[in-house]
Design an enzyme around this catalytic site. Structure first.
Site, mmCIF file in Angstrom:
data_model
loop_
_atom_site.group_PDB
_atom_site.id
_atom_site.type_symbol
_atom_site.label_atom_id
_atom_site.label_comp_id
_atom_site.label_asym_id
_atom_site.label_seq_id
_atom_site.Cartn_x
_atom_site.Cartn_y
_atom_site.Cartn_z
ATOM 1 N N VAL A 149 1.054 -1.285 0.017
ATOM 2 C CA VAL A 149 0.035 -0.115 -0.154
ATOM 3 C C VAL A 149 0.851 1.330 -0.118
ATOM 4 C CG1 VAL A 149 -1.990 -1.054 1.031
ATOM 5 C CG2 VAL A 149 -0.171 -0.024 2.596
ATOM 6 N N ASP A 150 2.237 1.121 0.006
ATOM 7 C CA ASP A 150 3.030 2.378 -0.024
ATOM 8 C C ASP A 150 3.762 2.225 -1.463
ATOM 9 O OD1 ASP A 150 4.732 0.177 -0.127
ATOM 10 O OD2 ASP A 150 5.853 0.551 1.881
ATOM 11 N N ASP A 151 4.696 2.976 -1.555
ATOM 12 C CA ASP A 151 5.506 3.288 -3.001
ATOM 13 C C ASP A 151 6.568 2.314 -3.220
ATOM 14 O OD1 ASP A 151 3.669 5.384 -3.808
ATOM 15 O OD2 ASP A 151 4.867 6.967 -2.498
#
Ligand code: 6R9
EC number: 6.2.1.1
Length: 690
Positions: free
Chosen positions: A559-561
């Site tokens: 869910v992060d980059d």
């Protein structure tokens, strides 16, 4: 309820059987959803398994979370400790509001992981057991080492390292392909208390230099070249370039110990710097084959491993000795239902965490026979893995979904022409395994007979966190099932509230477990900010997850980059930083897109400097920039020319919109009115096929 349901189903005569058949019998409800697909271990399998029923799992898990100190110290007592740990088995603070984050297990305990991997097994009578079967890139090129032989090799290298001045706590960088010397090097460092930092031998000179500058090793261990499939890769030249770079940045390495890999190239073809470079084979065999162990505290560092995060700079994940040792040994044993007669093959490279915990430490702590494979799994053809399985009668085969997907594209005959009857347990790691790949792996590779342990974990967690225990629960294709002993996963919403029951959200973990990383090397603040501040009181994994009505966990991706390409973690910011180094690139924004084989591919939007025309050549040189800065595995799959990027009025790039454009979901762009200049969206769409 679910337990009762499972009990009633496992009473059915057919035991394992093909997917869905049992559902049809018992559930009598919609079979469309994966959630309802249950695959039972056969009675035969469960009958011999270490954990053979849901009840047994539940009892063990209950004890592990209610009495972690008792649970883990019982297990730890089976290992060798020069001196037992202090009164407290563990102590922790996982809440940033209550002070610095701190995790300690078995503090005061004095041990050595290399001793537990090797000496302990030899003393227990396993000296003549094969520790490692090595398979070279070319068919027919192979070798093996018994536990006694491995111990001797490790001791020789340990003695050499000590001789050149490597001491407890010193960093040693290892840049080696999958030769036996790679696990040997790791164990040799551990034996003398040196902190190894293995850099995957697919990283570029720049990435290697960056890691060298960060951890400042006295010595680097490498080899002159390696063959992977039909290609020869000149590793020594990469190391030379990295060492040039790092000395410009103020960090010089005294010794470059180079293994001569004669199957790939010759000494004559290897560039040499006298005084710094040393041929492995010229010095190591001269050293004594026994070496005193350096006894270390359980909380002394064992290794550093760099991994990608959402900012440009890779993070040096630091693991310590005691807890990591107990955790990798225990997870290996239970998740693969390990038996002393097993022959185990994990296809991961030791350059990643999987190769640390489940090629080297976890299996060897159990005295297992491990296969180490130098080559590419589809060379000379797609049958290579099964050729190796039959050759060594491999019973546990652990791999990544990307390999499964690439092999399933070929004819099944590449699998079925081999017997594979030695296989007993299969494993998957690195990314969520999609149900169709799961089924192919189960039905074709495992002949519908072998449970699949889909192990969810991370560099940071040290070992498995959510994983099937293959004899316990029925499996659902695509679900990592239930938490391992001692692990308490929680799913939280945006605000950090724990959500119960059937739900979806962010995956966090409550409480510590022995294998947890203790810090980021040289940056404890980043450790706290990245992992413990987003949801106070919990460790935040960076993954999304849902839990179904039966309590099974389903991982849904980062869910992060961070993008997951073929199971390799790559930060979008790292790729962007590489692209903007190109003299004609003004700005870049990178997103992940679905990729049939790799899971995710890298899609880069690139804004060129004013007046620079688009060209195929420029596209190639941008891709080359990333290969040179990071490594070939991070090369963008697609460059999309972008006259401008969609930004908010405060200048923040709206990746949500870029992701939609990259996946051509143009009807789902959503609200673009908050953009500083909404017309860039039309420009981007117009350039989609240029
Ligand atoms: C072991 C390893 C960690 C990230 C993790 C997650 C993904 C790994 C997975 C999985 C779903 C699995 N991941 N295993 N997702 N199911 N069985 O891969 O470590 O390289 O640090 O990557 O990989 O997204 O957060 P690492």
């Amino acid at each position: 309820n679910y337990l009762r349901h499972v009990e009633s189903m496992s009473q059915l005569p057919s035991g394992a059987g093909k997917i869905s058949q049992l559902n049809a019998v018992v559930l009598g409800e919609s079979l469309a959803s994966e959630e309802n697909d249950l695959i039972f271990p056969s009675k035969e399998f469960s009958g011999q398994a270490l954990v053979s029923s849901p009840q047994q799992y539940m009892e063990m898990h209950k004890r592990s979370v209610e009495d972690p100190a008792g649970f883990w110290s019982d297990i730890a007592s089976e290992f060798y400790w020069k001196q037992k740990w202090g009164d407290q088995v563990f102590s922790e603070n996982l809440d940033v509001r209550k002070g610095p984050i701190r995790i300690e297990w078995f503090k005061g305990g004095i041990t050595n992981i290399c001793y537990n991997c090797l000496d302990k097994n030899v003393e227990a009578g396993l000296g003549d057991k094969i520790a490692m079967y090595w398979e070279g890139n070319e068919i027919g090129v192979d070798a093996s080492l018994t536990y006694s032989e491995l111990l001797q090799r490790v001791c020789q290298l340990s003695n050499y390292l000590k001789d050149i001045g490597v001491k407890k706590g010193d960093a040693v960088v290892i840049y080696l392909p999958m030769l036996m010397e790679l696990p040997i090097a790791m164990l040799a460092c551990a034996r003398i208390g040196a902190v190894h930092s293995v850099v995957f031998a697919g990283f570029s000179a720049d990435s290697l230099a960056q890691r060298i500058v960060d951890c400042k090793p006295k010595v680097i261990l490498t080899c002159n070249a390696v063959k992977r499939g039909p290609k020869t890769i000149n590793l020594k030249a990469i190391v030379d370039a990295a060492l040039d770079q790092s000395s410009k940045d103020g960090v010089s390495v005294d010794v470059c110990l180079t293994y001569e890999n004669s199957s790939a190239t010759t000494r004559e073809n290897t560039k040499w710097q006298n005084g710094r470079d040393v041929w492995w084979q010229d010095v190591i065999p001269k050293y004594p084959t026994s070496c005193e162990v350096e006894w270390v505290d359980a909380e002394d560092p064992l290794f550093l491993l760099y991994t990608s995060g959402s900012t440009g700079k890779p993070k040096g994940v630091l693991h310590t000795t005691g807890g990591y040792m107990i955790y990798t040994a225990t997870t290996f044993k239970y998740a693969f239902d390990y038996k002393p007669t097993d022959v185990y093959w994990c296809t991961a490279d030791c350059g990643w965490i999987t190769g640390h915990s489940y090629v080297t430490y976890g299996p060897m702590l159990n005295g297992a026979t491990v296969v180490v494979f130098e080559g590419a799994p589809n060379y000379p053809d797609s049958g290579r893995c099964w050729d190796i399985v039959d050759k060594h009668k491999i019973s546990i085969f652990y791999t990544a979904p990307t390999l499964v997907r690439s092999l399933m594209r070929d004819d099944d005959k590449f699998v079925t022409r081999y017997s594979r009857k030695s296989l007993r347990v299969l494993g998957s790691v690195g990314e969520p395994i999609n149900p169709s790949a799961w089924r192919w792996f189960f039905n074709v590779v495992g002949d519908s007979r072998c449970p699949i342990s889909d192990t969810w974990w991370q560099t940071e967690t040290g070992g498995f966190m959510i994983t099937p225990l293959p004899g316990a629960w029925p499996q659902k294709p695509g679900s990592a099932t239930f938490p391992f002993f001692g692990v308490q996963p929680v799913i939280v919403d945006e605000k950090g509230n724990e959500i119960e029951g059937e739900c979806g959200g962010y995956l966090c973990v409550k409480g510590s477990w022995p294998g947890a990383f203790r810090t980021l090397f040289g940056d404890h603040e980043r450790y706290e900010t990245t992992y413990f501040k987003p949801f106070a009181g919990y460790y935040f994994s960076g993954d999304g997850c849902s839990r179904d009505k039966d309590g099974y966990y389903w991982l849904t991706g980062r869910v992060d980059d961070v993008i997951n390409v073929s199971g390799h973690r790559i930060g979008t910011a790292e790729v962007e930083s590489a692209l903007v180094l190109h003299p004609q690139c003004a700005e870049a924004a990178v997103v992940g897109i679905d990729h049939e084989v790799k899971g995710q591919g890298i899609y880069a939007f690139v804004t060129l400097l004013e007046g620079v025309p688009y060209s195929e050549e420029l596209r190639k040189s941008l891709v080359l920039m990333v290969r040179n800065q990071i490594g070939a595995f991070a090369a963008p799959d697609r460059i999309h020319w972008a006259p401008g990027l969609p930004k908010t009025r405060s200048g923040k790039i709206m990746r949500r919109i870029l992701r939609k454009i990259a996946s051509r979901q143009l009807e789902e762009l959503g609200d673009i009115s908050t953009l500083a200049d909404p017309s860039v969206v039309d420009q981007l769409i117009a350039l989609a096929d240029v």
